[in-house]
Design a protein around this motif. Structure first.
Motif, PDB file in Angstrom:
ATOM      1  N   ARG A 219       1.250  -1.506  -0.235  1.00  0.00           N
ATOM      2  CA  ARG A 219       0.326   0.594   0.254  1.00  0.00           C
ATOM      3  C   ARG A 219       0.868   1.325   0.256  1.00  0.00           C
ATOM      4  N   ALA A 220       2.150   1.167   0.576  1.00  0.00           N
ATOM      5  CA  ALA A 220       2.910   2.186   0.605  1.00  0.00           C
ATOM      6  C   ALA A 220       3.941   2.588  -0.381  1.00  0.00           C
ATOM      7  N   TYR A 221       4.069   1.409  -1.598  1.00  0.00           N
ATOM      8  CA  TYR A 221       5.024   1.769  -2.119  1.00  0.00           C
ATOM      9  C   TYR A 221       4.820   3.005  -3.465  1.00  0.00           C
ATOM     10  N   ASP A 222       3.072   3.408  -3.496  1.00  0.00           N
ATOM     11  CA  ASP A 222       3.087   4.208  -5.093  1.00  0.00           C
ATOM     12  C   ASP A 222       3.441   5.306  -4.087  1.00  0.00           C
ATOM     13  N   SER A 223       2.859   6.176  -2.643  1.00  0.00           N
ATOM     14  CA  SER A 223       2.142   7.161  -2.287  1.00  0.00           C
ATOM     15  C   SER A 223       3.842   7.345  -1.622  1.00  0.00           C
ATOM     16  N   ASP A 224       4.474   6.610  -0.880  1.00  0.00           N
ATOM     17  CA  ASP A 224       5.722   6.418  -0.479  1.00  0.00           C
ATOM     18  C   ASP A 224       6.272   5.080  -0.367  1.00  0.00           C
ATOM     19  N   PRO A 225       7.548   5.260  -1.686  1.00  0.00           N
ATOM     20  CA  PRO A 225       8.855   4.533  -2.120  1.00  0.00           C
ATOM     21  C   PRO A 225       9.576   4.287  -0.802  1.00  0.00           C
ATOM     22  N   ALA A 226      10.042   5.269  -0.195  1.00  0.00           N
ATOM     23  CA  ALA A 226      11.151   4.987   1.438  1.00  0.00           C
ATOM     24  C   ALA A 226      10.653   3.987   2.368  1.00  0.00           C
ATOM     25  N   THR A 227       9.116   4.876   2.600  1.00  0.00           N
ATOM     26  CA  THR A 227       8.407   3.586   3.970  1.00  0.00           C
ATOM     27  C   THR A 227       8.396   1.581   2.640  1.00  0.00           C
ATOM     28  N   GLY A 228       8.268   2.103   2.208  1.00  0.00           N
ATOM     29  CA  GLY A 228       7.807   0.503   1.115  1.00  0.00           C
ATOM     30  C   GLY A 228       8.912  -0.342   0.944  1.00  0.00           C
ATOM     31  N   ARG A 229      10.292   0.670   0.979  1.00  0.00           N
ATOM     32  CA  ARG A 229      11.466   0.043   0.791  1.00  0.00           C
ATOM     33  C   ARG A 229      11.874  -1.095   2.720  1.00  0.00           C
ATOM     34  N   ARG A 230      11.456   0.295   3.424  1.00  0.00           N
ATOM     35  CA  ARG A 230      11.896   0.855   4.757  1.00  0.00           C
ATOM     36  C   ARG A 230      10.941  -1.414   5.520  1.00  0.00           C
ATOM     37  N   LEU A 231       9.441  -1.117   5.106  1.00  0.00           N
ATOM     38  CA  LEU A 231       8.876  -2.805   5.090  1.00  0.00           C
ATOM     39  C   LEU A 231       8.950  -2.980   4.575  1.00  0.00           C
ATOM     40  N   LEU A 232       9.844  -3.514   3.198  1.00  0.00           N
ATOM     41  CA  LEU A 232      10.168  -4.388   2.582  1.00  0.00           C
ATOM     42  C   LEU A 232      11.403  -5.495   3.833  1.00  0.00           C
ATOM     43  N   GLU A 233      12.444  -4.375   3.978  1.00  0.00           N
ATOM     44  CA  GLU A 233      13.056  -5.237   4.593  1.00  0.00           C
ATOM     45  C   GLU A 233      13.403  -5.807   6.132  1.00  0.00           C
ATOM     46  N   GLU A 234      12.448  -4.619   6.278  1.00  0.00           N
ATOM     47  CA  GLU A 234      11.450  -5.671   7.753  1.00  0.00           C
ATOM     48  C   GLU A 234      11.217  -7.387   7.356  1.00  0.00           C
ATOM     49  N   ALA A 235       9.983  -7.107   5.905  1.00  0.00           N
ATOM     50  CA  ALA A 235       9.480  -8.287   5.698  1.00  0.00           C
ATOM     51  C   ALA A 235      10.741  -9.412   5.506  1.00  0.00           C
ATOM     52  N   GLN A 236      11.807  -9.171   5.189  1.00  0.00           N
ATOM     53  CA  GLN A 236      12.527  -9.660   4.878  1.00  0.00           C
ATOM     54  C   GLN A 236      13.944 -10.386   5.801  1.00  0.00           C
ATOM     55  N   ASP A 237      13.366  -9.302   6.744  1.00  0.00           N
ATOM     56  CA  ASP A 237      14.036  -9.863   8.416  1.00  0.00           C
ATOM     57  C   ASP A 237      13.258 -10.674   8.937  1.00  0.00           C
ATOM     58  N   GLN A 238      12.258 -10.510   8.708  1.00  0.00           N
ATOM     59  CA  GLN A 238      10.959 -11.403   9.450  1.00  0.00           C
ATOM     60  C   GLN A 238      11.568 -12.785   8.560  1.00  0.00           C
ATOM     61  N   ALA A 239      11.300 -12.831   7.038  1.00  0.00           N
ATOM     62  CA  ALA A 239      11.164 -13.642   6.890  1.00  0.00           C
ATOM     63  C   ALA A 239      12.682 -15.176   6.705  1.00  0.00           C
ATOM     64  N   GLU A 240      13.737 -14.372   7.383  1.00  0.00           N
ATOM     65  CA  GLU A 240      15.134 -15.058   7.800  1.00  0.00           C
ATOM     66  C   GLU A 240      14.246 -15.149   9.341  1.00  0.00           C
ATOM     67  N   THR A 241      14.287 -14.681  10.350  1.00  0.00           N
ATOM     68  CA  THR A 241      13.183 -15.297  11.471  1.00  0.00           C
ATOM     69  C   THR A 241      12.034 -16.170  11.502  1.00  0.00           C
ATOM     70  N   ALA A 242      11.220 -16.202  10.646  1.00  0.00           N
ATOM     71  CA  ALA A 242      10.744 -17.623  10.388  1.00  0.00           C
ATOM     72  C   ALA A 242      11.659 -18.764   9.911  1.00  0.00           C
ATOM     73  N   LEU A 243      12.256 -18.878   9.012  1.00  0.00           N
ATOM     74  CA  LEU A 243      12.890 -19.612   8.464  1.00  0.00           C
ATOM     75  C   LEU A 243      13.477 -20.248   9.881  1.00  0.00           C
ATOM     76  N   THR A 244      14.434 -19.563  10.687  1.00  0.00           N
ATOM     77  CA  THR A 244      15.532 -20.406  11.612  1.00  0.00           C
ATOM     78  C   THR A 244      14.483 -20.929  12.200  1.00  0.00           C
ATOM     79  N   GLU A 245      13.261 -19.989  12.372  1.00  0.00           N
ATOM     80  CA  GLU A 245      12.476 -21.095  13.757  1.00  0.00           C
ATOM     81  C   GLU A 245      11.638 -22.211  12.800  1.00  0.00           C
ATOM     82  N   LEU A 246      11.353 -22.884  11.649  1.00  0.00           N
ATOM     83  CA  LEU A 246      11.510 -23.523  11.113  1.00  0.00           C
ATOM     84  C   LEU A 246      11.968 -24.452  11.557  1.00  0.00           C
ATOM     85  N   ARG A 247      13.459 -24.138  10.756  1.00  0.00           N
ATOM     86  CA  ARG A 247      14.471 -24.893  10.951  1.00  0.00           C
ATOM     87  C   ARG A 247      14.607 -25.783  12.394  1.00  0.00           C
ATOM     88  N   HIS A 248      14.481 -25.128  13.649  1.00  0.00           N
ATOM     89  CA  HIS A 248      13.878 -25.636  14.596  1.00  0.00           C
ATOM     90  C   HIS A 248      14.153 -26.409  15.138  1.00  0.00           C
TER      91      HIS A 248
END
Length: 385
Positions: A219-248
């Motif tokens: 939703r923020a990608y078109d109106s606020d690209p900087a916020t969109g990129r920050r949220l994508l970076e946080e999503a990537q970190d969240q995905a890596e954390t989820a993968l770590t939990e799954l490996r556990h």
């Protein structure tokens, strides 16, 4: 001649007690017959199970006598007489151990008294003949040892007749498997609940947060690209954390290190990460074919649980793990030099879970942990290498 006479005297005492057992069999069989006749009444039927219990006690006394004479164990195997009167009567009628006891009692009436009578008749000629034989010829006694052989014969017949029925062994095995199956089902249920809890509290929570961040980023990608990129970076970190939990979670089901490095390498890794100085002896585990995956997993978790308990509760910083392979068996021993007192306690106990996991593979767990230590946990797992 003194030693043969001493042995003959000991054998005579054995036969005399056996004759007393024969008299008890005679009396008890008479009581059972009367009770069986009266079983058409409630009183007679109620006395039958008590009579059978008395038979079991008498047979148990004879088993102990026979074992003491022969030096061979003679176990007993009976179906438990419990529950209502009809249930006890059905159990009594179906119990192969009781049937063998009754057959022994009938046979003992004959051979118990007969062998004792033969021993009494043999004593006088044995003393006379052997005294003359030994005195004149200077040779060993010839008749006195026969009394000992009569006692051996009585013990051998009792041993044959009082052995547990093969059907009793099957029943014991069925009961053992029933208990093992119940433990395996309980362990499986606990494992499923643990996996569900780990997924719900770990990976699932991170995946929900990941989905929310991706939605906000879109939703923020078109109106606020900087916020969109920050949220994508946080999503990537969240995905890596989820993968770590799954490996556990996956490691809790079947550790990948077992597949990569085998049981010996996986145990060394456990030792290195235990926080203790652990000496590992692999005992040839790395040579030849590997154990089945289920056996390796059970062995791995057994070592992990034992080392975890040692690190938490023993108060020692030293332990030793030994692995040993033999035809059809994998043996594990974990020893720590701590304070001892380890118990396989109630629900939730790691040692109880260990017992259930091993029992599911028809294995056995032994725990020796006297106060003051050391604690030694041994595990035996049937294994087709």
């Amino acid at each position: 001649m003194r030693e043969p006479a001493r042995r003959a005297g000991k054998a005579s005492v054995q036969l005399l007690v056996g004759a007393g057992v024969s008299v008890a069999c005679y009396l008890l069989l008479g009581v059972l017959m009367v009770t069986a006749v009266l079983s058409v009444t409630v009183v007679g039927a109620g006395l039958l199970p008590e009579g059978v219990l008395t038979v079991r006690r008498l047979a148990g006394f004879q088993r102990r006598r026979t074992s003491a004479w022969t030096g061979e164990p003679l176990p007993e195997a009976y179906l438990p007489l419990a529950g209502s009167l009809p249930a006890r009567l059905r159990t009594m009628a179906a119990d192969p151990g009781t049937a063998r006891d009754l057959f022994w009692m009938a046979a003992d009436l004959v051979y118990g008294m007969a062998l004792m009578s033969a021993a009494l008749l043999l004593w006088v000629p044995a003393l006379l003949v052997d005294a003359v034989w030994c005195g004149a010829a200077g040779k060993d006694a010839v008749l006195l040892p026969l009394i000992g052989r009569l006692a051996d014969l009585e013990a051998s017949w009792s041993h044959l007749l009082l052995q547990p029925s093969p059907d009793a062994g099957t029943a014991d095995r069925i009961e053992q498997l029933t208990v093992t199956r119940a433990g395996a089902v309980a362990a499986h249920g606990a494992e499923l609940r643990r996996i569900e809890r780990d997924l719900h509290d770990g990976a699932q929570a991170h995946l929900v947060a990941l989905s929310m961040r991706l939605g906000l980023a879109r939703r923020a990608y078109d109106s606020d690209p900087a916020t969109g990129r920050r949220l994508l970076e946080e999503a990537q970190d969240q995905a890596e954390t989820a993968l770590t939990e799954l490996r556990h979670v996956v490691r809790g089901i079947h550790p990948p290190i077992l597949t990569d490095r085998g049981l010996a390498g996986a145990v060394r890794a456990l030792a290195a990460g235990s926080g203790m100085a652990v000496d590992v002896e692999t005992g040839g585990i790395e040579e030849g074919p590997r154990a089945p995956a289920a056996v390796e997993a059970a062995a791995y978790f057994a070592v992990a649980e034992a080392l975890t308990n040692a690190a938490k509760h023993s108060g020692s910083d030293q332990a030793r793990v030994e692995l040993d392979r033999s035809p059809g068996m994998l043996r594990i021993s974990v020893r720590d030099e701590g304070r001892g007192g380890a118990l396989a306690g109630g629900d939730g106990s790691g040692l109880l879970g260990l017992r259930r996991r091993v029992a599911a593979l028809d294995g056995a767990v032994g725990i020796t942990s006297p106060a003051g230590g050391p604690t030694v946990i041994t595990v035996e797992l049937p294994c087709a290498w």
